[in-house]
Design a protein around this motif. Structure first.
Motif, short mmCIF file in Angstrom:
data_model
loop_
_atom_site.label_atom_id
_atom_site.label_comp_id
_atom_site.label_asym_id
_atom_site.label_seq_id
_atom_site.Cartn_x
_atom_site.Cartn_y
_atom_site.Cartn_z
N GLU A 1 0.84 -1.21 0.00
CA GLU A 1 0.00 0.00 0.00
C GLU A 1 0.87 1.25 0.00
OE1 GLU A 1 -2.53 0.06 3.49
OE2 GLU A 1 -1.12 1.29 4.59
N ASN A 2 0.31 2.32 -0.53
CA ASN A 2 1.03 3.60 -0.65
C ASN A 2 1.24 4.20 0.75
OD1 ASN A 2 1.89 6.15 -1.20
ND2 ASN A 2 0.28 6.64 -2.68
N LYS A 3 2.48 4.27 1.17
CA LYS A 3 2.77 4.71 2.54
C LYS A 3 3.12 6.19 2.63
CE LYS A 3 4.65 0.09 3.27
NZ LYS A 3 4.79 -0.16 1.80
N THR A 4 3.02 6.88 1.50
CA THR A 4 3.41 8.29 1.46
C THR A 4 2.64 9.14 2.46
OG1 THR A 4 3.59 7.91 -0.90
CG2 THR A 4 3.83 10.18 -0.16
N GLU A 5 1.35 8.88 2.54
CA GLU A 5 0.49 9.70 3.40
C GLU A 5 0.97 9.63 4.86
OE1 GLU A 5 -3.52 8.30 3.55
OE2 GLU A 5 -4.32 10.22 4.28
N VAL A 6 1.26 8.41 5.31
CA VAL A 6 1.68 8.23 6.69
C VAL A 6 3.04 8.91 6.91
CG1 VAL A 6 2.31 6.53 8.45
CG2 VAL A 6 0.39 6.09 6.92
C1 LIG Z 1 0.58 7.96 -2.87
O1 LIG Z 1 -0.30 8.85 -2.17
C2 LIG Z 1 0.03 10.22 -2.31
C3 LIG Z 1 -0.97 10.99 -1.47
O2 LIG Z 1 -1.09 10.44 -0.22
C4 LIG Z 1 -0.02 10.63 -3.76
O3 LIG Z 1 0.35 11.98 -3.86
C5 LIG Z 1 0.92 9.76 -4.56
O4 LIG Z 1 0.79 10.07 -5.94
C6 LIG Z 1 0.61 8.27 -4.34
N1 LIG Z 1 1.62 7.49 -5.01
C7 LIG Z 1 1.32 6.43 -5.76
C8 LIG Z 1 2.48 5.71 -6.38
O5 LIG Z 1 0.17 6.09 -5.95
#
Ligand SMILES: *[C@@H]1O[C@H](CO)[C@@H](O)[C@H](O)[C@H]1NC(C)=O
Ligand SMILES: *[C@@H]1O[C@H](CO)[C@@H](O)[C@H](O)[C@H]1NC(C)=O
Ligand SMILES: *[C@@H]1O[C@H](CO)[C@@H](O)[C@H](O)[C@H]1NC(C)=O
Ligand SMILES: *[C@@H]1O[C@H](CO)[C@@H](O)[C@H](O)[C@H]1NC(C)=O
Ligand SMILES: *[C@@H]1O[C@H](CO)[C@@H](O)[C@H](O)[C@H]1NC(C)=O
Ligand SMILES: *[C@@H]1O[C@H](CO)[C@@H](O)[C@H](O)[C@H]1NC(C)=O
Length: 452
Positions: free
Chosen positions: A320-325
């Motif tokens: 899962e996309n962990k960027t937010e956290v």
């Molecule tokens: C992951 O989520 C962030 C926002 O939380 C978004 O900006 C980013 O594009 C996402 N990345 C992917 C690879 O989906």
């Protein structure tokens, strides 16, 4: 006034009754028998009305005073229950944080009705198949009358020897004497009550067949049978109309009494930021010392079935996309630096907890890869196993409840907290009760010296 006395429980993992889901009784006809018995009830009530209202009114008039405020005449007759103590007990269920919500709502009702709250046992947070929802909570349990079966079992459990009983007192986790003082509601643990008031226990917990139909399925909040919620004042009035003369009032779910009044916030805050029991406080202090001085408390909430759902889309995936956290942690770190420049050169540290063990190990790896120091409860417990084992056996609650409580308090003790619910479907919009409790604790951190 608080009657919590010393602990007599055993160390057991059981949720108590092993009976989640059991709900059959022979009382399904309650709704039909109501009218017939109701008339009998009125006949009984009539003499009481005469005694309670007409005679005092007559005396008042005879002494030449007019009744200036007719609304102050209550139907509550001056029976024995006015001079002796009255009690409230409620059906407790679901996970630990929901049990806390039940406790605060029941305490508020006890306060409004001037009753001593009989505190139920803590139910183990987790059993193999209920996903943390001890006893479930179907309609007949939440709204009655099936809750009475459980209540009866709760009381029976108290009759066992301490070594055999699965009863876990709230005082194992919460300093109930201090909490009682804070909200000004007297408490007594169910098993203390069973010991001290055998006559009341016999009448109200064992011979429940005599309970009136309207008591078996009392719908205080309105959510069970009405299409609207009762206001708090109406709820209390409804309660009194049905239980005024009973020394013990037993209600179904307190958790669903969602009605607000001016006191609600106070009860909620005090219960959610409860002072831990002394053994638990000592334990927390040791674990807290194993963490960096400054850290961010992080909790990620997933669906309860994130680890074993048969549906692929519900399961946690480490991809899962962990960027937010990560972004939230970085913002938390910046906020921390603003408050305390000394933290500027340090790498951010987090205490990480999650409802999903898979998510926990996945994120710990991810965070350490990106330079964030991440600790989980296991890391803290792992060191010097001997000293933590001592505490684990001193607190007579299930390990699942103790671990959950430690996670909750350690997250809330972070300088910043990051709370994120990643649930899906209808749960998405329901605030996680774990996080509500954690947030409340955190917001009162600046008075933390009194917290443990
Ligand atoms: C992951 O989520 C962030 C926002 O939380 C978004 O900006 C980013 O594009 C996402 N990345 C992917 C690879 O989906
Ligand atoms: C509350 O109950 C106690 C007995 O438990 C009684 O002495 C007291 O007068 C009651 N107070 C009110 C306001 O009803
Ligand atoms: C831990 O406990 C075990 C047995 O309970 C004992 O043999 C061992 O010496 C203890 N270790 C420490 C470091 O106290
Ligand atoms: C703490 O644990 C010890 C050892 O089991 C026990 O004797 C004591 O009563 C506990 N304290 C409290 C406040 O429960
Ligand atoms: C913290 O304690 C002070 C003094 O006891 C009190 O005035 C204040 O309201 C408390 N703050 C919170 C958030 O409870
Ligand atoms: C202490 O708590 C109060 C009330 O919640 C809050 O307004 C204040 O900012 C807090 N102070 C600190 C230093 O966190």
């Amino acid at each position: 006034m608080n009657r919590q006395t010393k602990r007599t429980d055993t160390d057991t993992k059981s949720l108590g009754l092993g009976s989640s889901g059991k709900c059959s009784t022979g009382t399904g006809t309650a709704a039909f028998t109501f009218t017939k018995k109701h008339f009998g009830f009125l006949f009984l009530l009539l003499p009481l009305v005469v005694i309670g209202v007409l005679i005092p009114a007559y005396i008042t008039l005879k002494h030449g005073r007019s009744i200036s405020n007719p609304t102050s005449i209550h139907l509550k007759p001056p029976s024995k229950s006015e001079s002796s103590e009255q009690y409230l007990y409620y059906f407790s269920y679901a996970g630990w944080s929901n049990q806390l919500i039940g406790l605060y709502r029941a305490a508020q009702l006890a306060s409004s009705t001037n009753r001593t709250l009989i505190v139920p046992p803590i139910l183990s947070h987790h059993t193999a198949n209920d996903m943390g929802n001890a006893r479930g909570g179907n309609t007949r349990l939440r709204c009655g009358p099936d809750h009475l079966d459980m209540v009866k079992l709760d009381a029976k459990e108290c009759l066992k020897s301490p070594d055999e009983s699965s009863h876990v007192k709230f005082s194992e986790i919460i300093n109930m004497a201090k909490l009682s003082e804070a909200i000004n509601v007297p408490f007594t643990d169910l098993c203390e009550f069973v010991k001290e008031k055998p006559a009341l226990v016999k009448r109200y917990f064992h011979q429940m067949e005599q309970m009136k139909p309207e008591q078996r399925t009392i719908d205080l909040g309105g959510t069970c049978t009405l299409d609207h919620r009762r206001s708090y004042a109406d709820m209390v009035e409804h309660f009194e109309s049905i239980f005024a003369n009973d020394a013990v009032a037993i209600i179904p779910s307190a958790f669903i009494l969602g009605n607000e009044n001016s006191e609600t916030k106070n009860f909620k805050q005090n219960v959610f930021r409860y002072p831990p029991s002394s053994n638990l406080s000592e334990f927390i202090r040791i674990l807290r010392d194993r963490l960096p001085t400054n850290y961010i408390g992080v909790h990620l909430r997933y669906r309860d079935d994130a680890e074993y759902s048969e549906y692929d889309e519900y399961r946690f995936k480490c991809s899962e996309n962990k960027t937010e956290v990560l972004d939230m942690i970085r913002r938390g770190h910046l906020a921390m630096i603003e408050k305390n420049e000394a933290t500027a050169n340090s790498t951010p540290s987090v205490f990480f907890a999650s409802s999903s063990q898979e998510a926990l190990s996945c994120y710990k790896q991810f965070l350490s890869d990106v330079g964030v120091q991440a600790f989980s409860l296991n890391d803290l417990l792992g060191q010097e196993k001997n000293s933590t084992r001592k505490f684990l056996s001193a607190i007579k609650a299930s390990k699942s409840t103790i671990y959950l409580t430690l996670d909750q308090i350690l997250v809330s003790l972070g300088q910043q907290v990051v709370l994120l619910s990643k649930r899906t479907g209808h749960e998405r919009n329901i605030p996680s009760s774990f996080q509500t409790v954690t947030k409340t604790r955190h917001e009162h951190l600046n008075n933390s010296s009194s917290l443990y």
